[in-house]
Design an enzyme around this catalytic site. Structure first.
Site, PDB file in Angstrom:
ATOM      1  N   SER A  30       0.836  -1.211   0.000  1.00 46.91           N
ATOM      2  CA  SER A  30       0.000   0.000   0.000  1.00 46.91           C
ATOM      3  C   SER A  30       0.870   1.260   0.000  1.00 46.91           C
ATOM      4  O   SER A  30       0.489   2.275  -0.594  1.00 46.91           O
ATOM      5  CB  SER A  30      -0.969   0.000   1.185  1.00 46.91           C
ATOM      6  OG  SER A  30      -0.275   0.062   2.397  1.00 46.91           O
ATOM      7  N   ASN A  31       2.035   1.181   0.612  1.00 45.76           N
ATOM      8  CA  ASN A  31       2.940   2.345   0.562  1.00 45.76           C
ATOM      9  C   ASN A  31       3.583   2.507  -0.815  1.00 45.76           C
ATOM     10  O   ASN A  31       3.802   3.630  -1.279  1.00 45.76           O
ATOM     11  CB  ASN A  31       4.014   2.247   1.648  1.00 45.76           C
ATOM     12  CG  ASN A  31       3.465   2.636   2.997  1.00 45.76           C
ATOM     13  OD1 ASN A  31       3.257   3.814   3.270  1.00 45.76           O
ATOM     14  ND2 ASN A  31       3.184   1.648   3.824  1.00 45.76           N
ATOM     15  N   LYS A  79      22.400 -14.483   1.443  1.00 43.70           N
ATOM     16  CA  LYS A  79      22.071 -13.062   1.586  1.00 43.70           C
ATOM     17  C   LYS A  79      23.078 -12.204   0.820  1.00 43.70           C
ATOM     18  O   LYS A  79      22.718 -11.242   0.157  1.00 43.70           O
ATOM     19  CB  LYS A  79      22.087 -12.718   3.076  1.00 43.70           C
ATOM     20  CG  LYS A  79      21.830 -11.269   3.383  1.00 43.70           C
ATOM     21  CD  LYS A  79      21.513 -11.095   4.856  1.00 43.70           C
ATOM     22  CE  LYS A  79      21.418  -9.638   5.210  1.00 43.70           C
ATOM     23  NZ  LYS A  79      20.736  -9.412   6.477  1.00 43.70           N
ATOM     24  N   ARG A 113      13.327  -7.673   5.020  1.00 45.50           N
ATOM     25  CA  ARG A 113      14.676  -8.228   5.155  1.00 45.50           C
ATOM     26  C   ARG A 113      15.580  -7.167   5.749  1.00 45.50           C
ATOM     27  O   ARG A 113      15.489  -5.995   5.363  1.00 45.50           O
ATOM     28  CB  ARG A 113      15.241  -8.613   3.784  1.00 45.50           C
ATOM     29  CG  ARG A 113      14.411  -9.626   3.058  1.00 45.50           C
ATOM     30  CD  ARG A 113      14.719 -11.016   3.535  1.00 45.50           C
ATOM     31  NE  ARG A 113      13.784 -11.976   2.960  1.00 45.50           N
ATOM     32  CZ  ARG A 113      13.831 -13.280   3.201  1.00 45.50           C
ATOM     33  NH1 ARG A 113      14.740 -13.780   4.000  1.00 45.50           N
ATOM     34  NH2 ARG A 113      12.960 -14.082   2.659  1.00 45.50           N
ATOM     35  N   HIS A 116       8.492   3.460   9.281  1.00 48.16           N
ATOM     36  CA  HIS A 116       8.240   2.508  10.362  1.00 48.16           C
ATOM     37  C   HIS A 116       7.001   2.939  11.145  1.00 48.16           C
ATOM     38  O   HIS A 116       6.869   4.114  11.478  1.00 48.16           O
ATOM     39  CB  HIS A 116       9.468   2.433  11.287  1.00 48.16           C
ATOM     40  CG  HIS A 116       9.323   1.360  12.323  1.00 48.16           C
ATOM     41  ND1 HIS A 116       9.489   0.030  12.033  1.00 48.16           N
ATOM     42  CD2 HIS A 116       8.959   1.424  13.626  1.00 48.16           C
ATOM     43  CE1 HIS A 116       9.258  -0.693  13.122  1.00 48.16           C
ATOM     44  NE2 HIS A 116       8.928   0.135  14.102  1.00 48.16           N
TER      45      HIS A 116
HETATM   46  C1  GRF Z   1       3.945  -0.498   6.811  1.00 45.35           C
HETATM   47  O1  GRF Z   1       3.216  -0.413   8.002  1.00 45.35           O
HETATM   48  C2  GRF Z   1       5.340   0.042   7.006  1.00 45.35           C
HETATM   49  O2  GRF Z   1       5.415   1.056   7.944  1.00 45.35           O
HETATM   50  C3  GRF Z   1       6.083  -1.168   7.519  1.00 45.35           C
HETATM   51  O3  GRF Z   1       5.536  -2.245   6.806  1.00 45.35           O
HETATM   52  C4  GRF Z   1       4.194  -1.954   6.414  1.00 45.35           C
HETATM   53  C5  GRF Z   1       4.099  -2.181   4.936  1.00 45.35           C
HETATM   54  O4  GRF Z   1       2.771  -2.098   4.462  1.00 45.35           O
HETATM   55  N1  GRF Z   1       7.513  -0.978   7.386  1.00 45.35           N
HETATM   56  P1  GRF Z   1       2.488  -2.060   2.902  1.00 45.35           P
HETATM   57  O5  GRF Z   1       3.101  -3.305   2.285  1.00 45.35           O
HETATM   58  O6  GRF Z   1       3.096  -0.810   2.337  1.00 45.35           O
HETATM   59  O7  GRF Z   1       0.989  -2.062   2.748  1.00 45.35           O
END
Ligand code: GRF
Length: 190
Positions: free
Chosen positions: A13-14, A63, A89, A107
């Site tokens: 979603s981000n 890795k 990761r 975060h």
């Molecule tokens: C978000 O809450 C971000 O802050 C964290 O992982 C989540 C990712 O969500 N690091 P999405 O995959 O962007 O929906």
């Protein structure tokens, strides 16, 4: 012009919020998605938006090999800035040093509180009145890099954890793209 890479492992979603920010931008473009999970919904989003993606495999490869592969791809694509948006990761110190571009993470807590996984749930289950989001540079310490922006909200335990998660994601989708745009504009002038 900034050439942007996003790293993601899950829903994305981000990634989508960043895509919306930059899709009509004259100067900056999301040119690459790096994903480490073949069933991640973010890949569907990338297909729909026609963003080039690279699926990396941490299970079959070491890795070190995966990170070297990612470094090569970043260099080949002349990436200027990287947004690990829910990339599950931990990147090695060596990778961060060699990366050709700054990495800016999001975060879902007010760092330094609730570093690591399940940050929203842990904040909800704590006695804290507030939680929120942090946008920060990535360094060798997990969720420990220099802060760029934090936004707080009140935890309303009457409304439940799902509601808090929704509120946190709304905050992320509002602020991560704004910070990203601002940093890309600054890259132009630096
Ligand atoms: C978000 O809450 C971000 O802050 C964290 O992982 C989540 C990712 O969500 N690091 P999405 O995959 O962007 O929906």
């Amino acid at each position: 012009m900034a050439r942007i890479a996003v790293f993601a492992s899950g829903s994305g979603s981000n990634f989508e919020a960043l895509f919306e920010e930059f899709k009509n931008d004259q100067n900056h473009n999301i040119v690459l998605l790096i994903c480490d999970r073949k069933n991640a919904y973010v890949l569907e989003r990338a297909r729909k938006k026609v963003v080039k993606f690279e699926l990396v495999n941490y299970v079959k490869n070491s890795k070190k090999d995966v990170e070297n592969h990612i470094l090569n791809i970043l260099n080949e694509n002349k990436i200027d800035i990287i947004f690990p948006a829910g990339f599950m990761r931990v990147l090695s110190e060596e990778f961060i040093e060699k990366a050709p571009a700054p990495l800016i993470n999001i975060h879902p807590s007010i760092l330094p509180k609730f570093k690591g996984v399940e940050a929203i749930k842990r904040a909800y289950e704590s006695t804290d009145d507030k939680t929120g989001i942090s946008i920060h540079y990535v360094n060798k310490e997990v969720d420990g890099g220099e802060l760029i922006l934090q936004k707080e909200i009140i935890i309303d335990r009457n409304k439940g954890l799902d509601f808090l998660e929704k509120e946190i994601h709304q905050l992320e989708h509002k602020w991560y793209p704004k910070v990203a745009k601002d940093l890309c504009d600054k890259l132009e002038t630096s």
